[in-house]
Motif scaffolding. Structure first.
Motif, PDB file in Angstrom:
ATOM      1  N   ALA A 177      -7.982   5.333   2.439  1.00  0.00           N
ATOM      2  CA  ALA A 177      -7.059   6.062   2.346  1.00  0.00           C
ATOM      3  C   ALA A 177      -6.470   5.571   3.829  1.00  0.00           C
ATOM      4  O   ALA A 177      -6.820   5.591   4.307  1.00  0.00           O
ATOM      5  CB  ALA A 177      -7.258   8.438   2.123  1.00  0.00           C
ATOM      6  N   GLY A 178      -5.529   7.069   4.732  1.00  0.00           N
ATOM      7  CA  GLY A 178      -4.721   6.945   6.003  1.00  0.00           C
ATOM      8  C   GLY A 178      -4.593   5.055   5.894  1.00  0.00           C
ATOM      9  O   GLY A 178      -4.095   4.694   5.595  1.00  0.00           O
ATOM     10  N   THR A 179      -4.635   5.490   7.139  1.00  0.00           N
ATOM     11  CA  THR A 179      -4.261   4.102   8.224  1.00  0.00           C
ATOM     12  C   THR A 179      -4.602   2.510   7.162  1.00  0.00           C
ATOM     13  O   THR A 179      -3.929   1.451   6.377  1.00  0.00           O
ATOM     14  CB  THR A 179      -4.450   3.855   9.445  1.00  0.00           C
ATOM     15  OG1 THR A 179      -4.152   4.891   9.879  1.00  0.00           O
ATOM     16  CG2 THR A 179      -3.962   2.436   9.979  1.00  0.00           C
ATOM     17  N   PRO A 180      -5.952   2.635   7.129  1.00  0.00           N
ATOM     18  CA  PRO A 180      -6.617   1.015   6.422  1.00  0.00           C
ATOM     19  C   PRO A 180      -5.275   1.037   4.518  1.00  0.00           C
ATOM     20  O   PRO A 180      -5.559  -0.044   4.440  1.00  0.00           O
ATOM     21  CB  PRO A 180      -8.155   1.521   5.882  1.00  0.00           C
ATOM     22  CG  PRO A 180      -7.903   2.230   6.515  1.00  0.00           C
ATOM     23  CD  PRO A 180      -7.471   2.860   7.182  1.00  0.00           C
ATOM     24  N   GLU A 186     -11.395   4.865  11.367  1.00  0.00           N
ATOM     25  CA  GLU A 186     -11.036   4.154  10.480  1.00  0.00           C
ATOM     26  C   GLU A 186      -9.378   4.526  10.005  1.00  0.00           C
ATOM     27  O   GLU A 186      -8.913   3.858   9.353  1.00  0.00           O
ATOM     28  CB  GLU A 186     -11.903   4.540   9.120  1.00  0.00           C
ATOM     29  CG  GLU A 186     -12.578   3.903   8.644  1.00  0.00           C
ATOM     30  CD  GLU A 186     -13.541   3.997   7.403  1.00  0.00           C
ATOM     31  OE1 GLU A 186     -12.485   5.047   6.126  1.00  0.00           O
ATOM     32  OE2 GLU A 186     -14.984   3.754   7.246  1.00  0.00           O
ATOM     33  N   GLY A 187      -8.534   5.619  10.904  1.00  0.00           N
ATOM     34  CA  GLY A 187      -7.472   5.452  11.255  1.00  0.00           C
ATOM     35  C   GLY A 187      -7.247   6.523  11.565  1.00  0.00           C
ATOM     36  O   GLY A 187      -8.363   7.796  12.482  1.00  0.00           O
ATOM     37  N   GLY A 246       3.868  14.985  12.070  1.00  0.00           N
ATOM     38  CA  GLY A 246       2.372  13.644  11.296  1.00  0.00           C
ATOM     39  C   GLY A 246       2.756  11.938  12.180  1.00  0.00           C
ATOM     40  O   GLY A 246       3.758  12.511  12.026  1.00  0.00           O
ATOM     41  N   HIS A 247       1.451  11.634  11.607  1.00  0.00           N
ATOM     42  CA  HIS A 247       2.054   9.892  11.611  1.00  0.00           C
ATOM     43  C   HIS A 247       3.420   9.649  11.122  1.00  0.00           C
ATOM     44  O   HIS A 247       3.956   8.747  11.195  1.00  0.00           O
ATOM     45  CB  HIS A 247       0.161   8.963  11.234  1.00  0.00           C
ATOM     46  CG  HIS A 247      -0.091   9.196  12.593  1.00  0.00           C
ATOM     47  ND1 HIS A 247      -0.045   8.863  13.783  1.00  0.00           N
ATOM     48  CD2 HIS A 247      -1.942   9.755  11.935  1.00  0.00           C
ATOM     49  CE1 HIS A 247      -1.212   9.256  14.281  1.00  0.00           C
ATOM     50  NE2 HIS A 247      -2.259   9.778  13.037  1.00  0.00           N
ATOM     51  N   VAL A 248       3.236   9.985   9.572  1.00  0.00           N
ATOM     52  CA  VAL A 248       4.572   9.136   8.662  1.00  0.00           C
ATOM     53  C   VAL A 248       5.545   9.324   9.100  1.00  0.00           C
ATOM     54  O   VAL A 248       6.370   8.588  10.104  1.00  0.00           O
ATOM     55  CB  VAL A 248       4.283   9.730   7.092  1.00  0.00           C
ATOM     56  CG1 VAL A 248       5.167   9.512   7.454  1.00  0.00           C
ATOM     57  CG2 VAL A 248       2.891   9.457   7.225  1.00  0.00           C
ATOM     58  N   VAL A 262       0.157   5.518  16.852  1.00  0.00           N
ATOM     59  CA  VAL A 262       1.474   5.460  16.284  1.00  0.00           C
ATOM     60  C   VAL A 262       1.294   4.323  16.611  1.00  0.00           C
ATOM     61  O   VAL A 262       0.912   3.254  17.208  1.00  0.00           O
ATOM     62  CB  VAL A 262       2.765   5.850  17.199  1.00  0.00           C
ATOM     63  CG1 VAL A 262       3.962   5.559  17.075  1.00  0.00           C
ATOM     64  CG2 VAL A 262       2.185   6.609  18.421  1.00  0.00           C
ATOM     65  N   LEU A 263       2.379   4.159  14.987  1.00  0.00           N
ATOM     66  CA  LEU A 263       2.117   2.133  14.399  1.00  0.00           C
ATOM     67  C   LEU A 263       3.551   2.572  15.329  1.00  0.00           C
ATOM     68  O   LEU A 263       4.178   2.960  14.196  1.00  0.00           O
ATOM     69  CB  LEU A 263       1.545   2.375  12.701  1.00  0.00           C
ATOM     70  CG  LEU A 263       0.442   2.468  11.854  1.00  0.00           C
ATOM     71  CD1 LEU A 263       0.277   2.389  10.602  1.00  0.00           C
ATOM     72  CD2 LEU A 263      -0.188   0.804  13.141  1.00  0.00           C
ATOM     73  N   ASN A 264       4.155   1.438  15.863  1.00  0.00           N
ATOM     74  CA  ASN A 264       5.577   1.399  16.887  1.00  0.00           C
ATOM     75  C   ASN A 264       5.967   0.605  15.496  1.00  0.00           C
ATOM     76  O   ASN A 264       5.619  -1.119  15.951  1.00  0.00           O
ATOM     77  CB  ASN A 264       4.706   1.167  18.058  1.00  0.00           C
ATOM     78  CG  ASN A 264       6.920   0.883  18.117  1.00  0.00           C
ATOM     79  OD1 ASN A 264       7.389   0.743  18.208  1.00  0.00           O
ATOM     80  ND2 ASN A 264       6.165   0.294  19.936  1.00  0.00           N
ATOM     81  N   MET A 312      -0.806   9.132   0.346  1.00  0.00           N
ATOM     82  CA  MET A 312      -0.692   7.691   0.841  1.00  0.00           C
ATOM     83  C   MET A 312       0.393   6.717   0.953  1.00  0.00           C
ATOM     84  O   MET A 312       1.601   7.052  -0.226  1.00  0.00           O
ATOM     85  CB  MET A 312      -1.119   7.563  -0.556  1.00  0.00           C
ATOM     86  CG  MET A 312      -2.485   7.243  -1.310  1.00  0.00           C
ATOM     87  SD  MET A 312      -3.008   6.747  -2.903  1.00  0.00           S
ATOM     88  CE  MET A 312      -2.054   8.280  -3.795  1.00  0.00           C
ATOM     89  N   LEU A 313       0.652   6.420   2.282  1.00  0.00           N
ATOM     90  CA  LEU A 313       2.110   5.964   2.888  1.00  0.00           C
ATOM     91  C   LEU A 313       1.490   3.871   2.059  1.00  0.00           C
ATOM     92  O   LEU A 313       0.606   3.271   2.540  1.00  0.00           O
ATOM     93  CB  LEU A 313       1.734   6.325   4.362  1.00  0.00           C
ATOM     94  CG  LEU A 313       2.417   5.440   5.213  1.00  0.00           C
ATOM     95  CD1 LEU A 313       4.032   5.954   4.487  1.00  0.00           C
ATOM     96  CD2 LEU A 313       2.066   5.333   6.856  1.00  0.00           C
ATOM     97  N   SER A 314       2.733   3.653   1.724  1.00  0.00           N
ATOM     98  CA  SER A 314       2.269   1.833   0.957  1.00  0.00           C
ATOM     99  C   SER A 314       3.665   1.347   1.689  1.00  0.00           C
ATOM    100  O   SER A 314       4.442   2.442   1.673  1.00  0.00           O
ATOM    101  CB  SER A 314       2.142   2.212  -0.666  1.00  0.00           C
ATOM    102  OG  SER A 314       2.229   1.413  -1.233  1.00  0.00           O
TER     103      SER A 314
HETATM  104  C1  LIG Z   1      -0.469   6.046  10.509  1.00  0.00           C
HETATM  105  C2  LIG Z   1      -1.248   6.600   9.358  1.00  0.00           C
HETATM  106  C3  LIG Z   1      -0.923   6.408   7.793  1.00  0.00           C
HETATM  107  C4  LIG Z   1      -2.410   7.349   9.212  1.00  0.00           C
HETATM  108  C5  LIG Z   1      -2.777   8.092  10.421  1.00  0.00           C
HETATM  109  N1  LIG Z   1      -4.197   7.193  10.816  1.00  0.00           N
HETATM  110  C6  LIG Z   1      -4.267   8.925   9.989  1.00  0.00           C
HETATM  111  O1  LIG Z   1      -5.414   9.036  10.074  1.00  0.00           O
HETATM  112  O2  LIG Z   1      -3.261   9.398   8.667  1.00  0.00           O
END
Ligand SMILES: CC(C)C[C@H](N)C(=O)O
Ligand SMILES: Nc1ncnc2c1ncn2[C@@H]1O[C@H](COP(=O)(O)OP(=O)(O)OP(=O)(O)O)[C@@H](O)[C@H]1O
Ligand SMILES: Nc1ncnc2c1ncn2[C@@H]1O[C@H](COP(=O)(O)OP(=O)(O)OP(=O)(O)O)[C@@H](O)[C@H]1O
Ligand SMILES: [Mg+2]
Ligand SMILES: [Mg+2]
Lengths: 431, 256, 346, 387, 234
Positions: A123-126, C345-346, C91-93, C36-38, A65-67
């Motif tokens: 989870a994830g981006t939301p 959703e992501g 990955g994204h992080v 990518v969250l830039n 979880m990216l907080s």
């Molecule tokens: C940017 C990240 C926190 C999440 C990304 N959107 C994912 O699906 O994992």
């Protein structure tokens, strides 16, 4: 990074006793080695940061979880602790100072129960974005409600209150340090223990594959939520300790900057390993307190270090350590020493060249009042002199060249060693 | 007597297209059922409906006599239904042993506990060890799931499915992508680990189907058009038309 | 609400919305295509403003309009090529963190080159001054006058008639135009080319996409560069509309994420809608001086400073207006995690 | 004490939102230290150690610790009342817990009145004029401006903004009961990107005058937006002269922005030369007059105390009258608030008489009124605890 | 006529593990060649190396031009099509968009049109506008094949195309492969199902442990019990 280890919780493991013993020992003697008043506060802050970063990593490393808003929980923990402290000082309440961090913990827990419910639905981006939003909201509120947050000046308190035990008033920083050290040790142990519990393991499972978790009987949302609450609790404890340490709590403790720092430094330390955040926390305090004093260019260095780390060691410092531990476990680390030494020497040369140029640029821009001369690494550099610049450039160029040479040599040896280890492994498997 | 699994006129539509059009199926406890049917007939969808991954549009699904439609996957799982996936769905950063152990925790009642050490849960560890042995991955016990070969991953997939002790097991194309020899070994494995349980499996390889199943259900366009003993199904004209009736299928079946 | 105030507020709201869209379009582009969250987006915006400032000093504003986005786009493309690409597989992080790191570096570099205080980057003379003036009079209602309204129009002769003039700045009009241009450009890019498809596909199966004959690395570089160039263009326009200073990145930093997320991850139309909505809501909220205290006293409850939660109840809508977007963000994500028009959703 | 070196730690932001201002002020301190080291009645040398507190109260405490470790006994700070309060509190505790190692704190710009009222401390000395004093002067000036009829208050929603609004309302009621406050807004700090809606609101309210304590981008964006919408109201401000703001105001604000402060660009005399030197050396403007006060005060007090020991110097500073660039000033004994005259200045084109133009804008703040110390002086509720 | 594809002494590596040990083989124009072998024998690696997705040493010549070391998209542009195993469809794109990406240049299709594809597998036409990720396993398999055909390759390399398909569809696919050949496309087929492979191909190679262990016609292989036993069955 494929070399992720797993923590099998095997009680009565000798290695484990040694490691924990060493950890306790370090906590115990650190202030004796570094005894100036600045280093004592820094050590105290490291203890606090270690708890916060480990708590943060329960979300990031263990739960995926990216907080962006974890400072909310440590920060609110700080505020409630300082209010409690003040109530005790005013005689409205009886509570020993040494237990006050728990108030912070409970506050963090309570807010995590409240806000975490909506946050962990996703989870994830939301998830990441909800934490960002909640973080911004709490921060904005903190300036609008001076009644609770104390406005710009924050809330001050005095930790020397009530009757101390055996002359422990917590007035001197060193006494507080030991309180922090005890909390730090206990919290680290508890959080480590958590990784070996059913919930801790399921949290890993949720990180890896939430969908499958649903098909083995667990509610992923519930797993995330409980983990979030526990993380909030530990974050709150660190906040409570921070309140006692600084004796002032201002709005910045819930700010985005703080949350961002948790993220960055946990990552830098290594989110995939339990002990990574500990390294991250130590670096965080060093970076913010010391680095900014050593050099005006600290933000530039920080940014560059991050970019390089993410590119070349995405598992953080902890992963670098573990890679070498693995080599050492096969008894091959000694072979790499010369290569490491060359690497370090050339890297230092390169850095010296680059850093002197950066420092000179900053000096020209910021410190001209002090004249064109500046001290760097024991040398006096004339920032207006062509010779100095030329010298720095030459050092940099030579450094880069030698470093590249050393790096290639190192890479070659490293690969050889890895190959041999693979080979050994295969032989072992075949047996 | 109550059926292990009962589908009554189940329907499912995605948007305007109806994929499952009134499927009926009654599986007795302990039966091994193979579901066959053309591609896109809705076999995997049916599994998704039963296991709670998707909600049904109408009809009802009963597990051991209790309605389970409208429940979440974890609730259904807790009632004793476990499934595997067509594409391996593992916890790739956990070791083989941890993967299995995760799968046994709920059924042994450890739920969300964070006041007990996994290391001390003897029953869970024992059960996990057993399963690891059963799926013949004991030599890879501590390897991360993502570092396994394809066939090993498939085996682990089955392992996770059966570890929870569910007595109704759904397997979606368990042998897909395996060579003939491996397939044979794998059928044997599945037989062993699902001893005494109700088994539903989807397969295209007639060898597997005839080797594994007591009964065969044929799903075509979202309907079960036949549900019977293998020989009877093989003889069924409609089934031959819709699905079998090819040299290949005959050969495979013969090889079983 | 008076009609002239309403008209002006509506204009303000829409133009602010378009401004938000201008700031975030590059981010939407990168986020929707590459996931990518830039975090360095705002830094690219700042870089655009500074480059434009220098270019404008040397050769004038109009060339800067072209040069700055190109320079910033180039920087973005190089960053993609040498840094971002390396971490993509992690990955994204890590992707997000490396842009975080970049934002520090860019900020420091900008300060080294241009110093730490604001630079004097001005609106070009041709776009200075009002585009039109709204003359509202209590007698004859609303009236629009092109450019500046003559002074006699704004001073009523008859003391019983109240006349007031409000100007709508030409530069704001220009800004709206550019925002629309960006919308169209990005929209064309997304719908008329397969670039979007290539990237989306490459996110999950880069090798397969290459094997189908697409030069994936180049496409990634172009898109990231393009997103950065859009940020740079926003900087050219925003830099003189507001203030070109090192703090400018931080001030737009998080609001643009709100726009992108509220709109729906990966939805251009969503981002556009979200910008307008946020712009209008926020603008009108500023005008509302009511708080919960007013509401309750309306309902007959007496609220005094002693009432529990008074500090919260006391806040007026206008005071919270600028943070409404965050509230909006949280609510949207809770009730509709895909965002307004998002599909995933992501 | 002759020939001794006095280390002064400057604890203020060099990074973050206020870095620009911090840079300028650090340079100003270094510049003044050099200037006063050449001639001061005590004959000491001043050395300034700059420490970045990143505008954070907690970091300020770290900076303080680090300064103390370096043997510093004099601390100066000014940006942000939050950091100021933190420092006061920490220094009180430090001095109490570490007798013989006392530290004195000179506050050169944090203007929260609390600092010399409810939160006053013996170790704290304020060289700037606080919010209430400035408002006192500002409203005294407004009293004489007959054309002011409707006033609008717009401020940042935090302690400083709240105080500006509060004192403005109180003072106006007292001095100009006929003036109507037609609207009041509090907006979040450094969050607003578009001030157009606020300007529409001000416009709709019919205000002819705006009072604002805003600083930084919150001020410049406000004035820009007002200009764009053709709002003709006058702005009474606190922080028009701070780095960056003159550039942003430029010609747009011509004749419409007033500022209240204890110094201005065109004071002539010694300051003219200092400003010219400063500009030549750093290509920047010297506008923080309190940097001058600081060394003038320290030098004088050290000469009187015949020591550089903070305890003695602090005692000597209490009630001390000394000459600074804006005439004779007094460090009031009761609350350690410097009593000094204040100026009202107006943003206009630089001309022969008012020739100093900040940030090379071609504009300047020209004085329109000067008030003696007693006019702006406000009472204090400080109950000073002396050691 | 020039040789379509010629491999000479090809070695390939995943990182440091050596997978192919000197593979030599060829494909002539208009030929269906099948590549057989057990799981893990290196067949997929061979086609991936040809496609430029795995590092190799030795020589790979396509129409007499060396392509080893070229990038995948370049190789694709020269006319080699590749159908990966394990269904690498693009899950978030619709069926139609998946096909669209098969085209090397937008709107340019050669021998094959969308209608051909939809005619071949009507099931795909029905699902045209659904996200490919929700397709059934078999539908995904069909889509992968069609997607590559949209790029109009002269040589198509197919890795286990019949995996997960119902027996009837498997036979259908076999028919289509023959159709490809009729339209002048060469095929390199990697298959598990011997029956099919032997029926439609002109020549076949058998791989074992990263080497070619047999080369010949299907009839030869049928008669060679030793190779079948040693390298293909248990
Ligand atoms: C940017 C990240 C926190 C999440 C990304 N959107 C994912 O699906 O994992
Ligand atoms: N979420 C969904 N949305 C829309 N359509 C879906 C969805 N899930 C499945 N489908 C469609 O339902 C049909 C049945 O799919 P399903 O996966 O059940 O087939 P299957 O019988 O398992 O086939 P196969 O043997 O090829 O795996 C397919 O045409 C598929 O496209
Ligand atoms: N990405 C990889 N990294 C390392 N080794 C790999 C990788 N992919 C495959 N291998 C190894 O290379 C060998 C050959 O694999 P390949 O996929 O070419 O086999 P195959 O003949 O296609 O078999 P299959 O029937 O499984 O598709 C195997 O031993 C496999 O373990
Ligand atoms: Mg299926
Ligand atoms: Mg293969």
């Amino acid at each position: 990074m494929s070399n992720v280890t797993n923590f099998h919780f095997k009680p009565y493991n000798v290695g484990r006793w040694i490691i924990w013993g060493a950890y306790a020992l370090v906590l115990l003697i650190a202030p004796l080695l570094f005894s100036s008043s600045l280093s004592t506060t820094m050590l105290s802050q490291m203890g606090i940061a270690i708890i916060a970063c480990l708590a943060y990593n329960m979300l990031l490393g263990q739960g995926g979880m990216l907080s962006f808003g974890h400072a909310v929980y440590s920060g609110l923990g700080s505020f409630l602790t300082i209010h409690t402290l003040n109530m005790v000082s005013n005689g409205e309440l009886q509570l020993p100072v040494s237990l006050m961090p728990l108030v912070g913990g409970l506050a963090g827990l309570a807010f995590a129960v409240l806000l975490g419910y909506v946050t962990t639905k996703k989870a994830g981006t939301p998830f990441a974005m909800i934490t960002l939003g909640i973080g911004e909201l709490v921060w904005a509120m903190s300036l609008m409600f001076p009644e609770f947050f104390g406005g710009e000046g924050g809330i001050t308190g005095n930790r020397v209150t009530g009757k101390g035990w055996f002359g422990i008033s917590f007035g001197p920083q060193i006494q507080l340090y030991y309180l922090i050290a005890v909390y730090c040790f206990v919290c680290t142990a508890l959080m480590f223990a958590f990784t070996g519990t059913p919930l801790g393991r399921m949290l890993n499972a949720v990180r890896d594959n939430p969908e499958r978790v649903e098909f083995i009987g667990y509610n992923t949302q519930r797993v995330r939520y409980i983990a979030f609450i526990l993380s909030g609790f530990f974050a709150g404890i660190s906040g409570g300790l921070a309140a006692l340490n600084f004796e002032i709590v201002t709005a910045e403790v819930v700010g985005a900057g703080r949350s961002g720092a948790y993220l960055l430094f946990v990552f830098l330390g290594g989110a995939t390993f339990f002990f990574g955040p500990i390294i991250g926390a130590v670096l965080m305090v060093i970076a913010f307190v010391l680095l900014s004093e050593l050099t005006k260019a600290w933000l530039l260095y920080l940014g560059l270090v991050f970019m390089f780390m993410v590119m070349f060691a995405p598992g953080g410092i902890a992963s670098l350590i573990m890679m070498n531990v693995r080599v050492a476990a096969y008894g091959k680390l000694r072979r790499l020493w010369p290569a490491y030494a060359k690497l370090a020497a050339t890297a230092l040369l390169m850095l010296a060249g680059a850093a002197s140029m950066i420092e000179m640029v900053y000096h020209l821009q910021l410190n001209e009042a002090l004249g064109p001369e500046m001290r760097f690494l024991g040398l006096t550099l004339n920032t207006k002199g062509v010779g100095t610049w030329l010298g720095a450039t030459v050092v940099l160029a030579i450094g880069v060249g030698l470093f590249e040479w050393a790096r290639r040599r190192f890479a070659q040896e490293w690969n050889e060693v890895q190959e041999e280890i693979e080979h050994l492994n295969r032989r072992r498997e075949a047996l | 007597m109550s059926f292990a699994l009962e589908l009554n006129n189940v329907r499912k539509a995605f948007g305007k297209t109806e994929i499952i059009r009134g499927a009926n199926l009654k599986v007795a406890p302990g039966e091994r059922v193979a579901i066959i049917g053309p591609n896109g007939a809705g076999k995997s969808t049916l599994f998704n409906l039963i296991s709670g991954r998707f909600g049904i549009s109408s009809g009802e699904i009963l597990l051991k006599g209790k309605r389970i439609d409208g429940r979440t996957p974890y609730e259904i799982n807790r009632q004793g239904l476990a499934r595997s996936f067509q594409v391996s769905n593992l916890f790739h950063r956990l070791s083989v042993f941890e993967n299995i152990r995760c799968a046994v925790l709920w059924s042994l009642g450890y739920r969300y506990s964070f006041w007990k050490f996994l290391g001390n849960l003897d029953d869970a560890n024992e059960r996990a060890e057993q399963v690891v042995e059963m799926i013949k991955l004991d030599r890879k016990r501590d390897v991360l799931a993502m570092n396994l070969t394809y066939a090993e991953q498939r085996a682990l997939e089955i392992g996770i499915t059966i570890a929870g002790g569910g007595d109704v097991i759904l397997l979606d194309e368990p042998t897909a992508g395996m060579s003939k020899s491996e397939t044979k070994r794998f059928i044997q494995l599945i037989r062993e680990v699902t001893e005494g349980k109700t088994l539903l499996t989807v397969e295209h390889d007639m060898g597997v189907v005839f080797g594994l199943a007591d009964k065969i259900a044929v799903l075509v366009y979202g309907e079960v058009i036949a549900f019977d003993k293998p020989e009877a199904v093989r003889a069924n004209v409609r089934v031959q038309e819709a699905y079998l009736g090819s040299v290949l299928a005959e050969q495979q079946a013969a090889g079983a | 609400m008076e009609s002239s105030f309403f008209t002006i507020s509506m204009l303000n709201g829409v133009s602010y919305g378009l401004l938000l869209f201008m700031l975030s379009s590059g981010l939407t582009l990168i986020f929707s295509m590459m996931g990518v969250l830039n975090f360095a987006h705002a830094s690219f915006y700042m870089l655009g403003a500074y480059v434009a400032f220098t270019t404008a000093e040397l050769v004038g504003f109009w060339p800067a309009l072209l040069v700055a986005p190109l320079v910033v786009g180039g920087v973005g493309a190089l960053f993609e090529k040498y840094c971002l690409r390396r971490v993509h597989k992690f990955g994204h992080v890590p992707e997000l963190l490396i842009t975080f790191g970049l934002s520090y570096v860019l900020l420091e570099l900008v300060q080294l080159v241009w110093g730490r205080s604001a630079v004097n980057y001005r609106v070009p003379a041709a776009l200075d001054g009002p585009l039109f003036t709204i003359v509202s009079s209590s007698a004859s209602g609303l009236d629009f006058v092109w450019r500046q309204a003559p002074a006699q129009l704004c001073n009523s002769v008859d003391p019983s008639v109240v006349v007031s003039c409000t100007q709508f700045p030409a530069y704001r009009g220009f800004m709206m135009l550019v925002a629309i241009f960006m919308l169209v450009a990005v929209w064309l890019l997304l719908t008329r080319t397969r670039i979007g498809l290539v990237i989306q596909a490459a996110l999950t199966h880069p090798e397969t996409v290459e094997a189908l004959g697409h030069n994936v690395p180049r496409v990634f570089m172009l898109v990231f560069g393009g997103g950065a160039a859009l940020a740079g263009l926003a900087g050219v326009i925003g830099g003189n509309a507001f203030v070109t200073e090192p703090g400018m990145a931080a001030t737009v930093g998080s609001i643009i994420f709100v726009v992108v997320v509220v709109g729906g991850m990966g939805s251009l139309a969503g981002a556009f809608l979200a910008s307008l909505l946020i712009g209008v809501i926020q603008t009108f909220a500023v005008a509302v001086d009511y708080s919960l205290v007013n509401l309750f006293s309306y309902a007959g409850w007496a609220i005094t400073p002693e009432t529990f939660g008074y500090p919260v109840l006391r806040l007026t809508v206008s005071q919270v207006a600028p943070i409404l977007p965050y509230l909006f963000l949280v609510l949207i994500l809770i009730f509709r995690p895909r965002g307004l028009l998002g599909t995933r959703e992501g | 004490q002759k020939g001794e070196t006095v280390k002064v730690a400057w604890i203020d932001p060099l990074s973050g939102l206020m870095a620009t201002v911090g840079q300028n002020q650090l340079k100003s301190f270094q510049f003044m230290a050099e200037h006063f080291s050449k001639k001061n009645p005590a004959g000491v040398k001043f050395e300034v150690i700059g420490i970045d507190n990143k505008l954070s109260p907690q970091e300020s405490l770290n900076s303080l610790k680090s300064a103390i470790d370096q043997g510093v006994r004099y601390v100066v700070q000014g940006n942000g009342s939050g950091a100021a309060l933190a420092l006061i509190d920490a220094i009180n505790k430090h001095n109490e817990r570490n007798p013989g190692k006392e530290v004195v704190y000179l506050n050169y710009a944090a203007v929260d009145p609390d600092l010399t009222n409810s939160k006053c401390s013996y170790w704290h000395f304020r060289l700037d004029a606080d919010t209430s004093m400035k408002m006192e002067a500002l409203t005294t000036f407004m009293k004489e401006q007959a054309e002011i009829k409707k006033v609008y208050l717009i401020n940042q929603n935090y302690a400083h903004g709240h105080q500006v609004a509060k004192y403005a309302k109180e003072n106006l009621k007292r001095k100009r009961p006929d003036v109507q406050v037609v609207g009041e807004d509090l907006h979040p700090l450094a969050q607003v990107r578009d001030f157009a809606p606020y300007i529409s609101k001000i416009k709709a309210s019919g205000a002819d005058t705006v009072i604002t304590g805003n600083w930084g981008s919150d001020l410049t964006l406000l004035i820009k937006a007002a200009n764009d919408a053709g709002l003709n109201a006058k702005f009474y401000t606190y922080y028009g002269g701070v780095s960056g703001t003159p550039t942003a105001m430029g010609s747009a604000a011509d004749g419409r922005v007033y500022q209240v402060s204890y110094n201005h660009y065109n004071m002539g005399g010694e300051t003219a030369k200092l400003m010219a030197d400063f500009k030549q050396r750093f290509n920047d403007d010297w506008y923080t007059g309190a940097t001058y006060h600081a060394f003038a005060l320290l030098g004088e007090a050290m000469a009187r105390a015949k020591s550089t020991d903070p305890v003695k110097v602090a005692a000597a500073m209490e009630g001390l009258r000394f000459k600074s660039f804006n005439g004779e000033v007094e460090m009031r004994k009761g609350d350690h608030q410097l009593q000094q005259g204040l100026f009202i200045t107006k943003w206009q084109k630089a001309d022969a008489k008012h020739s100093y133009s900040p940030e090379n804008t071609g504009y300047t703040f020209a004085p329109v009124k000067q008030y003696d110390a007693y006019v702006a002086s406000t009472p204090t509720s400080c109950q000073m605890k002396r050691p | 006529m020039t040789t379509m594809l010629q491999l000479d002494n090809l070695h390939a590596f995943y990182g440091k593990s050596h997978i192919l040990h000197g593979v030599t083989m060829n494909v002539q124009p208009g030929e269906i060649v099948s590549l057989l072998g057990r799981n893990g024998s290196g067949r997929s690696t061979t086609v991936k190396t040809i496609m430029g997705l795995v590092d190799g040493q030795g020589s790979i010549r396509f129409r007499d031009q060396e392509i080893l070391g070229h990038q995948a998209f370049d190789i694709a542009h020269r006319g080699i099509g590749y159908v990966p195993e394990n269904r690498d469809i693009f899950p978030k794109l619709t069926v139609h968009q998946n096909l669209l990406l098969g085209q090397k240049r937008k709107g340019v299709s050669g021998r094959w049109s969308f209608d051909d594809m939809y005619g071949m597998f009507p099931r795909l036409k029905e699902r045209q506008h659904t996200e490919a990720g929700v397709l059934s396993g078999g539908e995904q398999q069909m889509l992968t094949l069609c997607r590559t055909l949209m790029g109009d390759p002269d040589l198509i390399m197919i890795d286990e195309p019949t995996e997960g398909l119902a027996p009837k569809i498997v036979e259908l696919v076999a028919e289509y492969l023959k159709e490809l050949k009729r339209r002048g496309v060469s095929v390199l087929l990697v298959e598990q199902k011997l029956t099919i492979a032997l029926e439609i191909s002109q020549r076949c190679y058998v791989m074992g442990h990263g080497r070619i262990v047999f080369e010949g016609t299907p009839a030869d292989l049928r008669n060679n019990a030793y190779v079948r036993k040693e390298w293909l069955e248990v």
